[in-house]
Design an enzyme around this catalytic site. Structure first.
Site, PDB file in Angstrom:
ATOM      1  N   HIS A  67      44.076  80.407 170.309  1.00 49.35           N
ATOM      2  CA  HIS A  67      45.069  80.109 169.261  1.00 49.35           C
ATOM      3  C   HIS A  67      44.638  80.727 167.932  1.00 49.35           C
ATOM      4  O   HIS A  67      43.477  81.117 167.757  1.00 49.35           O
ATOM      5  CB  HIS A  67      45.246  78.600 169.089  1.00 49.35           C
ATOM      6  CG  HIS A  67      44.024  77.913 168.556  1.00 49.35           C
ATOM      7  ND1 HIS A  67      42.905  77.671 169.334  1.00 49.35           N
ATOM      8  CD2 HIS A  67      43.729  77.442 167.316  1.00 49.35           C
ATOM      9  CE1 HIS A  67      41.978  77.073 168.604  1.00 49.35           C
ATOM     10  NE2 HIS A  67      42.446  76.929 167.362  1.00 49.35           N
ATOM     11  N   ASP A  90      44.742  79.511 163.952  1.00 51.80           N
ATOM     12  CA  ASP A  90      44.976  78.301 163.158  1.00 51.80           C
ATOM     13  C   ASP A  90      46.220  78.459 162.279  1.00 51.80           C
ATOM     14  O   ASP A  90      46.415  79.496 161.631  1.00 51.80           O
ATOM     15  CB  ASP A  90      43.778  78.014 162.235  1.00 51.80           C
ATOM     16  CG  ASP A  90      42.528  77.647 163.017  1.00 51.80           C
ATOM     17  OD1 ASP A  90      42.635  77.224 164.177  1.00 51.80           O
ATOM     18  OD2 ASP A  90      41.422  77.799 162.440  1.00 51.80           O
ATOM     19  N   HIS A  95      40.853  82.270 168.432  1.00 56.97           N
ATOM     20  CA  HIS A  95      39.591  81.677 168.884  1.00 56.97           C
ATOM     21  C   HIS A  95      39.851  80.610 169.936  1.00 56.97           C
ATOM     22  O   HIS A  95      40.986  80.151 170.116  1.00 56.97           O
ATOM     23  CB  HIS A  95      38.761  81.144 167.708  1.00 56.97           C
ATOM     24  CG  HIS A  95      39.485  80.168 166.843  1.00 56.97           C
ATOM     25  ND1 HIS A  95      40.423  80.538 165.914  1.00 56.97           N
ATOM     26  CD2 HIS A  95      39.426  78.816 166.776  1.00 56.97           C
ATOM     27  CE1 HIS A  95      40.890  79.474 165.303  1.00 56.97           C
ATOM     28  NE2 HIS A  95      40.314  78.408 165.820  1.00 56.97           N
ATOM     29  N   ARG A 139      35.696  71.617 159.260  1.00 49.23           N
ATOM     30  CA  ARG A 139      36.496  72.832 159.070  1.00 49.23           C
ATOM     31  C   ARG A 139      37.287  72.761 157.770  1.00 49.23           C
ATOM     32  O   ARG A 139      37.941  71.770 157.479  1.00 49.23           O
ATOM     33  CB  ARG A 139      37.472  73.007 160.241  1.00 49.23           C
ATOM     34  CG  ARG A 139      38.026  74.411 160.311  1.00 49.23           C
ATOM     35  CD  ARG A 139      38.982  74.574 161.468  1.00 49.23           C
ATOM     36  NE  ARG A 139      40.327  74.209 161.055  1.00 49.23           N
ATOM     37  CZ  ARG A 139      41.374  74.201 161.870  1.00 49.23           C
ATOM     38  NH1 ARG A 139      41.244  74.511 163.145  1.00 49.23           N
ATOM     39  NH2 ARG A 139      42.571  73.890 161.420  1.00 49.23           N
TER      40      ARG A 139
HETATM   41  C1  SIN Z   1      39.082  75.218 166.078  1.00 46.64           C
HETATM   42  O1  SIN Z   1      39.918  75.558 166.881  1.00 46.64           O
HETATM   43  O2  SIN Z   1      39.250  75.340 164.875  1.00 46.64           O
HETATM   44  C2  SIN Z   1      37.765  74.649 166.578  1.00 46.64           C
HETATM   45  C3  SIN Z   1      36.840  75.689 167.050  1.00 46.64           C
HETATM   46  C4  SIN Z   1      35.571  75.088 167.577  1.00 46.64           C
HETATM   47  O3  SIN Z   1      35.415  73.878 167.612  1.00 46.64           O
HETATM   48  O4  SIN Z   1      34.687  75.830 167.983  1.00 46.64           O
END
Ligand code: SIN
Length: 287
Positions: free
Chosen positions: A101, A103, A257, A272
């Site tokens: 995905h 973000d 990612h 995050r």
């Molecule tokens: C996310 O999708 O922002 C999380 C990525 C992660 O936990 O490695």
């Protein structure tokens, strides 16, 4: 650019570099920041090693790149609405981000980047994969690139965060707030031009893209599935094994990612911060 203030070590062919020799808690001067920006644009995701950051220092570093885009669905760190918790508890079976995905592509002005700081890691596993959407776009045939150039796609957070997303979220109930606001749909070009590098990138993702504009989901799905599979080809990716104190900073426009969910029974907690961006620029309109 020759780097003098930071040490940059690429980790894969398509994207990703580790950055050493810099303390993000310090008040970095403009020349150090210019090198960090350059490494970020060159490698699309950078991993700062050995950081010791308080929430305030994490927020202050993120603000050097723009306004903070407060996530509407994730659990926030108490007292710090800017920080979304990416957390999996030992009894959770699903994780956050366990599918490819980008973000915030469900927003009209999606986040320009995300900064993810490792707080608690499992003994093994919990790696994150990243994929370069520059590489994915550049590997398409000229005919496919021409066909995609005029297309737009509809994105929404409904599948992950909509009021009926309980079934999708079974096994991670405490990680998100489900909300009607996730049903909002936005449209973005399928091929975009990066405002800083001028490179074109593919901009559809399996997490949030619903269909091509003015087409049904059934009509859109075959081509979307091809593009999702194509975008995740191993040669367009890197895989990062987290170390305590690592802060990852990815360019959310030109990457996807995927958080690997292979550490059941253990806790993983990262903080995050997403940095505000602008509506994507259509690739077709690029010079
Ligand atoms: C996310 O999708 O922002 C999380 C990525 C992660 O936990 O490695």
């Amino acid at each position: 650019m020759d780097f003098e203030r930071i040490e940059v070590r690429p980790i894969a062919g398509a994207l990703g570099a580790e950055i050493a020799g810099v303390d993000l808690a310090a008040d970095l001067d403009n020349s150090a920041m210019a090198e960090i920006r350059q490494a970020f644009f060159d490698h699309a995701v950078v991993f700062f090693l050995d950081q010791q950051l308080t929430p305030e220092q994490h927020i202050a570093f993120a603000r050097r790149f723009g306004e903070i885009d407060i996530n509407k669905f994730f659990e926030q760190l108490e007292g710090y609405p800017e920080i979304a918790q990416v957390r999996k508890e030992p009894l959770d079976t699903q994780n956050i981000g366990g599918g490819w995905h980008t973000d915030h592509s469900y927003d009209a002005a999606p986040a320009m980047g995300s900064m993810l700081y490792a707080r608690e890691l499992p003994a093994l596993g919990g790696d994150t994969l990243f994929a370069s959407m520059y590489a994915a776009y550049e590997a398409l045939s000229p005919g496919m690139r021409r066909m995609l150039a005029g297309l737009r796609a509809v994105h929404s957070g409904a599948r992950a965060f909509g009021p009926d997303a309980h079934a999708n979220n079974a096994g991670r109930e405490a990680q998100f707030k489900l909300s009607e606001i996730a049903l909002a749909e936005v449209e973005h070009p399928v091929v975009c031009t990066h405002p800083d590098t001028g490179r074109k990138y593919l901009y559809v993702n399996g997490g949030f893209t619903l269909r091509f504009s003015e087409m049904t989901e059934a009509e859109s799905l075959p081509l979307l599935l091809f593009l999702y599979r194509h975008a995740a080809r191993p040669e367009f990716t890197c895989r990062y094994r987290w170390q305590p104190g690592t802060l990852a900073f990815w360019d959310n426009r030109c990457t996807q990612h995927f958080a690997v969910n292979d550490y059941h029974g253990e806790r993983r907690l990262l903080h995050r911060i997403t940095i505000a961006g602008a509506p994507p620029i259509a690739g077709a309109a690029a010079a």
